[in-house]
Enzyme design. Structure first.
Site, short mmCIF file in Angstrom:
data_model
loop_
_atom_site.label_atom_id
_atom_site.label_comp_id
_atom_site.label_asym_id
_atom_site.label_seq_id
_atom_site.Cartn_x
_atom_site.Cartn_y
_atom_site.Cartn_z
N SER A 61 0.86 -1.19 0.00
CA SER A 61 0.00 0.00 0.00
C SER A 61 0.89 1.23 0.00
O SER A 61 2.05 1.16 0.43
CB SER A 61 -0.86 0.01 1.27
OG SER A 61 -1.54 1.23 1.42
N TYR A 103 -2.55 -0.74 10.22
CA TYR A 103 -2.47 -1.08 8.78
C TYR A 103 -1.11 -0.66 8.23
O TYR A 103 -0.45 -1.43 7.51
CB TYR A 103 -3.62 -0.38 8.05
CG TYR A 103 -3.73 -0.69 6.58
CD1 TYR A 103 -4.23 -1.91 6.14
CD2 TYR A 103 -3.36 0.25 5.62
CE1 TYR A 103 -4.35 -2.19 4.78
CE2 TYR A 103 -3.48 -0.01 4.26
CZ TYR A 103 -3.98 -1.23 3.85
OH TYR A 103 -4.10 -1.51 2.50
#
Ligand SMILES: NC(=O)c1ccc[n+]([C@@H]2O[C@H](COP(=O)([O-])OP(=O)(O)OC[C@H]3O[C@@H](n4cnc5c(N)ncnc54)[C@H](OP(=O)(O)O)[C@@H]3O)[C@@H](O)[C@H]2O)c1
Length: 251
Positions: free
Chosen positions: A139, A152
């Protein structure tokens, strides 16, 4: 790009980005193992891909080592080996640090980090035989800090650096690379937006986040994955390709 007869497993291909990647590989001639956390989710994706012949369902809970090994073994048995592993299964939830509990921590680490590692471990013997490669979906939040999604960020930063270490350890036999998407229009961000007090304002915030001022479509991520998995990228390993509309370019 031509992937005729290449044997591919895409984890997390029941929906979202993974589904698009699997479809693009099928369109390019590959044989593709379709994966979801359950037989139902993988089966539903198989139905949606009804017109394609060269596919097999390979479900498994990526949060457990047994689930990772089962999915990888199913793909290898079906195809007689493996050329490409794409680790796309993932979870993501934004919460302030004070609201992050043990269950949330474990869910993120088990799927995004532990599961990704054990899928690689299970696939490596066959990937070495085929001189294959791995593409991990990290990501933009693995390349920089983003407030509100600390857990995350930790897992995706882990994916980026673990991919580098793995690339070094298993070169020259197998290449390992990452794709780092910005916001992509899938269930993951639609569900996050719905939970916010003002979903429309949150959606607009995601649009404004990238210098290119929009949210990506799944095919824009899949194109990058297929490039890294292809022979065109044969001198690329240990790298992270940001497909993020410029969000990690700087302030
Ligand atoms: N969307 C974004 O904005 C964005 C941005 C950057 C990075 N990413 C990353 O891209 C990847 C795909 O995201 P997405 O947006 O396509 O997500 P999504 O639409 O929510 O799909 C998630 C996929 O992961 C699978 N999965 C989740 N938990 C699992 C588990 N325990 N075992 C097996 N499979 C599991 C799901 O399977 P089921 O259908 O069975 O639940 C589904 O196939 C993730 O790694 C995510 O972190 C997404």
């Amino acid at each position: 790009m031509d992937f005729t007869d290449k044997r591919v497993l895409v984890t997390g291909s029941s929906r979202g980005i993974g589904f698009e990647i699997a479809k693009m590989f099928l369109d390019a001639g590959a044989r593709v193992a379709i994966h979801g956390s359950t037989e139902q989710s993988a089966g539903a994706a198989m139905e949606r891909l009804g017109d394609y012949d060269h596919k097999v369902a390979a479900p498994g809970d990526i949060g457990t080592v047994a689930g990772c090994e089962s999915a990888v073994e199913t793909a290898i048995e079906a195809f007689g080996g493996l050329d490409i592993l794409v680790n796309c299964a993932g979870v993501g939830e934004g919460r302030p640090i004070a609201d992050c509990d043990e269950a949330m921590w474990d869910a993120h680490c088990d799927v995004n980090l532990k599961g990704l590692f054990f899928c690689c471990r299970a696939a490596l013997p066959e990937l070495k035989k085929s001189n294959g490669n791995i593409v991990n979906i990290a990501s933009d939040a693995g390349l920089m800090g983003v407030p509100g999604i600390t857990v995350y960020c930790g897992t995706k930063g882990g994916v980026v650096n673990m991919s580098r270490a793995m690339a070094l350890e298993i070169a020259p036999d197998v290449r390992v690379n990452c794709v780092c998407p910005g916001y992509v229009d899938t269930d993951m961000i639609r569900i996050s937006a719905k939970k916010k007090p003002d979903p429309e304002a949150y959606w607009q915030k995601m649009i404004d986040y990238a210098p290119l001022k929009r949210i990506a479509s799944t095919d824009e991520i899949a194109h990058g994955v297929l490039y890294l998995a292809s022979a065109h990228a044969r001198f690329i390993t240990g790298t992270s390709l940001a497909i993020d509309g410029g969000s990690t370019a700087g302030k």
